[in-house]
Design an enzyme around this catalytic site. Structure first.
Site, PDB file in Angstrom:
ATOM      1  CD  GLU A  72     -39.717  26.066  34.538  1.00 54.43           C
ATOM      2  OE1 GLU A  72     -39.173  26.356  35.614  1.00 54.43           O
ATOM      3  OE2 GLU A  72     -39.319  25.149  33.801  1.00 54.43           O
TER       4      GLU A  72
HETATM    5  C1  LIG Z   1     -46.467  19.069  30.007  1.00 52.39           C
HETATM    6  C2  LIG Z   1     -45.568  19.178  31.178  1.00 52.39           C
HETATM    7  C3  LIG Z   1     -44.227  19.495  30.986  1.00 52.39           C
HETATM    8  C4  LIG Z   1     -43.376  19.560  32.086  1.00 52.39           C
HETATM    9  N1  LIG Z   1     -42.032  19.799  31.877  1.00 52.39           N
HETATM   10  C5  LIG Z   1     -41.170  19.612  32.922  1.00 52.39           C
HETATM   11  C6  LIG Z   1     -39.752  19.606  32.700  1.00 52.39           C
HETATM   12  O1  LIG Z   1     -39.275  19.835  31.590  1.00 52.39           O
HETATM   13  N2  LIG Z   1     -38.940  19.340  33.756  1.00 52.39           N
HETATM   14  C7  LIG Z   1     -39.428  19.083  35.013  1.00 52.39           C
HETATM   15  O2  LIG Z   1     -38.653  18.820  35.909  1.00 52.39           O
HETATM   16  N3  LIG Z   1     -40.769  19.094  35.247  1.00 52.39           N
HETATM   17  C8  LIG Z   1     -41.641  19.355  34.242  1.00 52.39           C
HETATM   18  N4  LIG Z   1     -42.993  19.343  34.465  1.00 52.39           N
HETATM   19  C9  LIG Z   1     -43.478  19.149  35.827  1.00 52.39           C
HETATM   20  C10 LIG Z   1     -44.085  20.409  36.412  1.00 52.39           C
HETATM   21  O3  LIG Z   1     -43.096  21.358  36.652  1.00 52.39           O
HETATM   22  C11 LIG Z   1     -44.857  19.976  37.679  1.00 52.39           C
HETATM   23  O4  LIG Z   1     -46.037  19.333  37.223  1.00 52.39           O
HETATM   24  C12 LIG Z   1     -45.176  21.127  38.597  1.00 52.39           C
HETATM   25  O5  LIG Z   1     -43.982  21.610  39.160  1.00 52.39           O
HETATM   26  C13 LIG Z   1     -46.119  20.740  39.725  1.00 52.39           C
HETATM   27  O6  LIG Z   1     -45.756  19.542  40.336  1.00 52.39           O
HETATM   28  P1  LIG Z   1     -46.838  18.367  40.489  1.00 52.39           P
HETATM   29  O7  LIG Z   1     -47.448  18.150  39.162  1.00 52.39           O
HETATM   30  O8  LIG Z   1     -46.219  17.226  41.153  1.00 52.39           O
HETATM   31  O9  LIG Z   1     -47.941  19.005  41.433  1.00 52.39           O
HETATM   32  P2  LIG Z   1     -47.942  19.027  43.049  1.00 52.39           P
HETATM   33  O10 LIG Z   1     -46.629  19.498  43.545  1.00 52.39           O
HETATM   34  O11 LIG Z   1     -48.452  17.749  43.539  1.00 52.39           O
HETATM   35  O12 LIG Z   1     -49.018  20.185  43.307  1.00 52.39           O
HETATM   36  C14 LIG Z   1     -50.415  19.981  43.145  1.00 52.39           C
HETATM   37  C15 LIG Z   1     -51.138  21.279  43.514  1.00 52.39           C
HETATM   38  O13 LIG Z   1     -50.887  21.595  44.885  1.00 52.39           O
HETATM   39  C16 LIG Z   1     -50.351  22.900  45.011  1.00 52.39           C
HETATM   40  N5  LIG Z   1     -49.324  22.876  46.072  1.00 52.39           N
HETATM   41  C17 LIG Z   1     -48.322  22.005  46.229  1.00 52.39           C
HETATM   42  N6  LIG Z   1     -47.582  22.323  47.293  1.00 52.39           N
HETATM   43  C18 LIG Z   1     -48.111  23.426  47.826  1.00 52.39           C
HETATM   44  C19 LIG Z   1     -47.786  24.270  48.937  1.00 52.39           C
HETATM   45  N7  LIG Z   1     -46.727  24.021  49.706  1.00 52.39           N
HETATM   46  N8  LIG Z   1     -48.559  25.343  49.168  1.00 52.39           N
HETATM   47  C20 LIG Z   1     -49.616  25.631  48.370  1.00 52.39           C
HETATM   48  N9  LIG Z   1     -49.971  24.881  47.310  1.00 52.39           N
HETATM   49  C21 LIG Z   1     -49.226  23.790  47.037  1.00 52.39           C
HETATM   50  C22 LIG Z   1     -49.747  23.237  43.665  1.00 52.39           C
HETATM   51  O14 LIG Z   1     -49.761  24.642  43.423  1.00 52.39           O
HETATM   52  C23 LIG Z   1     -50.665  22.483  42.707  1.00 52.39           C
HETATM   53  O15 LIG Z   1     -51.765  23.287  42.381  1.00 52.39           O
HETATM   54  C24 LIG Z   1     -43.877  19.334  33.393  1.00 52.39           C
HETATM   55  C25 LIG Z   1     -45.237  19.057  33.586  1.00 52.39           C
HETATM   56  C26 LIG Z   1     -46.062  18.952  32.503  1.00 52.39           C
HETATM   57  C27 LIG Z   1     -47.506  18.593  32.751  1.00 52.39           C
END
Ligand SMILES: Cc1cc2nc3c(=O)[nH]c(=O)nc-3n(C[C@H](O)[C@H](O)[C@H](O)COP(=O)(O)OP(=O)(O)OC[C@H]3O[C@@H](n4cnc5c(N)ncnc54)[C@H](O)[C@@H]3O)c2cc1C
Length: 597
Positions: A441
């Protein structure tokens, strides 16, 4: 085996003596939720949480979900029956509008119950939680036909919902989204692409799954301005709701993950699946935000819920585990050693968790009442103020309650020493389950940026100024009261720190945005501390009033006051540290070349 008792008494105390639920009696629908009804619903909710969901928590963790070769997914033993009981018991329909089959009861009531369900079994509670979020988006943006066809059956608990944003290359930055939608010429679209990490994406608990999917219509602008939201059912449905043929969306695999094993986290492959636009083309992100905002508050609740469940187990253990003698003199001479609850450091851990839980519960319920005002009040100004409150507090609640919720799960595990690290008491599950809430989220770093970058400056700072005024007026009014001064004075100091940090961002964040980014997480936690301090001052006020009115409650209310004093003496002063960090700005952290890390 872990234990759990839903904190019904505490919720009633907060509603009666702190938030003054009776003052909301004029809101439409609140008349149907008299004090008796509230108590009955809470007690029934406690029963299903304690007796149906909690016994399945460990089962879900150990067994997990299983995917068959055809992409179908089986949930852990007992989940399917529990979900049926949950839907039939009206736990999804509780706050939903009556015209779509809901009970239209106050949101604050469903918020309280949701904490119980998430404490009992977070992985399970995610299935109905996501369903509620999807219903909110359909009710807000859908056509009347879509509301009747989809929302009514989801509210009934026959169909569930999901949210599909994430793709392998596209997490936080949704502008990178690739899933495409091609018009079929009959009002429907063919959706093709891969979504990953989709919670509750495939399972055996409901007749149908309604996926809300972000995709880009062919030819749409690049970036977030070209994203639309689609309803893609697992099974196509006819206008009367009859289940038709299987749609082209398949679970390609289940993610192997650290916790919430009872929830199916799926890779979903869309291969020309039939979907229907929800809301306007290219306005999909705004529509999805209806679901995301709801889900963010749901995730905040998960942080509190895991903290509470872990705490209850830690207290029980600390009362029984005999190790060492109290440094201020033997307490239980008839035993081989004193119980560890006599040791100040164990008390520190327990009180830090307890003070957070009770303050955070008040904060969640207060915000839920604001949501009731937003959705029900006939007064436009009241609705606007409530909307401001929700916008401002959503990132604070999500970020702070989940960061601290996880810390508290670890702290509660620490109370068990090595017995918390091994599986026997189930403390490892609280830690593993609580961890995800900091990530999904919108990772908590993104919540902090949302607060500082969007919510503070919005409408010329109207929401934040209103909050400062509310807390400032309260401090001024209560500082003259000798009984409340010990709470009001530290709150005033903490508010001062928050105001200084806000001014610092205004002066330094504009000229160098890295200054805002560097301090955003500290600011979010500083904000959370002030909000919790405001809650604790009012809890203390409520406890004093209750004690005066009903001396039989003196012991419980004294415990509240002691917990509140612990919060203002030992937790609230962290605002100074946070402010100091913010004021150092970004220079040092940005001076480090990437290759030197
Ligand atoms: C168990 C689980 C359930 C999930 N359920 C859902 C679901 O139901 N539906 C869905 O759509 N998604 C779901 N997700 C996905 C989840 O919402 C994402 O993992 C999350 O939004 C972060 O995206 P990412 O993992 O690609 O991390 P990234 O976007 O790659 O981020 C990596 C790190 O970089 C930081 N970061 C990225 N961009 C910036 C910025 N501009 N400024 C500062 N910091 C930044 C982030 O805070 C994070 O710490 C789920 C994930 C998991 C693990």
């Amino acid at each position: 085996m872990p234990i759990y008792r839903a904190p019904v008494e505490d919720v009633l105390f907060l509603l009666d003596d702190v938030l003054h639920y009776e003052r909301y009696g004029n809101l439409p629908g609140f008349a149907d939720a008299s004090r008796d009804v509230v108590e009955a619903v809470l007690n029934e909710g406690a029963k299903i949480a304690e007796q149906v969901l909690q016994p399945l928590n460990l089962v879900g963790d150990r067994e997990g979900c299983k995917r068959a070769a055809d992409g179908s997914v089986t949930t852990p033993k007992g989940f399917k029956e529990a979900f049926k009981a949950y839907g039939e018991g009206g736990w999804i329909s509780l706050p939903m509008p009556a015209e779509y089959g809901g009970q239209a009861l106050p949101h604050v009531l469903s918020q309280a119950v949701s904490e119980f369900m998430n404490s009992a079994n977070q992985a399970f509670a995610m299935y109905p939680g996501l369903t509620s979020g999807a219903v909110a988006a359909i009710l807000a943006r859908g056509s009347e036909e879509q509301k009747q066809l989809y929302a009514t059956r989801m509210i009934e608990g026959r169909w569930t919902g999901t949210m599909n944003l994430t793709e392998p290359h596209c997490g936080t930055d949704l502008g990178l989204l690739k899933t495409k939608a091609v018009p079929n010429g009959d009002g429907s679209y063919s959706i093709t692409g891969q979504k990953i990490f989709i919670s509750a994406g495939e399972h055996d608990m409901a007749e149908n799954i309604i996926h809300l999917v972000l995709a880009r219509i062919e030819g749409a602008p690049a970036g977030v301005k070209g994203i639309s939201l689609f309803i893609v059912p697992k099974f196509e449905v006819s206008n009367d709701g009859a289940i038709g043929k299987r749609n082209a969306v398949v679970c390609g695999s289940l993610e192997h993950k650290m916790g919430i094993h009872g929830n199916a986290t799926c890779v979903l492959n869309y291969d020309g699946a039939k979907g229907w636009l929800l809301g306007e083309a290219n306005k999909g992100l705004a529509a999805m935000f209806v679901m995301m905002n709801e889900a963010r508050l749901g995730v905040a609740c998960q942080g509190l819920a895991q903290s509470e469940a872990a705490y209850q187990n830690a207290v029980e253990y600390a009362r029984e585990r005999l190790q060492g003698r109290s440094i201020s003199g033997v307490k239980e001479a008839d035993k081989a050693a004193d119980p560890i609850i006599v040791h100040p450091d164990v008390r520190r851990m327990l009180l830090e968790i307890k003070a957070f839980n009770e303050g955070a519960r008040a904060f969640m319920l207060w915000t839920a009442l604001e949501a009731d005002i937003l959705h029900r009040s006939p007064d436009e100004n009241a609705r606007k103020a409530a909307d401001d409150h929700l916008g401002l507090m959503t990132p604070v609640l999500k970020g702070v309650l989940t960061d601290i919720g996880f810390d508290n799960a670890v702290k509660a595990q620490q109370v068990f020493g090595g017995h918390g690290y091994v599986g026997e008491y189930g403390m490892d599950q609280f830690v593993r389950d609580a961890r995800i809430a900091m990530i999904y989220e919108g990772a908590n770093g993104i919540q902090a940026l949302d607060l500082v970058g969007r919510k503070l400056p919005k409408d010329g700072g109207r929401a934040v100024m209103a909050f400062f005024k509310k807390v400032g007026d309260y401090v001024q009014e209560k500082s003259a009261d000798e009984n409340l001064k010990p709470f009001a004075a530290p709150l005033g100091k903490a508010l001062g720190d928050l105001q200084k940090a806000t001014m610092w961002f205004m002066a330094n964040g504009m000229k160098n945005p890295d200054n805002a980014g560097a301090g955003s997480s500290d600011y979010m936690h500083l904000f959370g501390l002030v909000a919790l301090g405001y809650m604790w001052a009012q809890i203390a006020e409520g406890a004093l009033a209750r004690k005066a009115r009903d001396p039989s409650q003196a012991a419980q209310m004294d415990a509240k006051l002691t917990t509140g004093r612990f919060f203002v003496e030992r937790m609230l002063p962290e605002t100074s540290l946070r402010l100091q960090r913010i004021e150092t700005g970004a220079a040092t952290m940005m001076a480090m070349p990437a290759e030197a890390f």
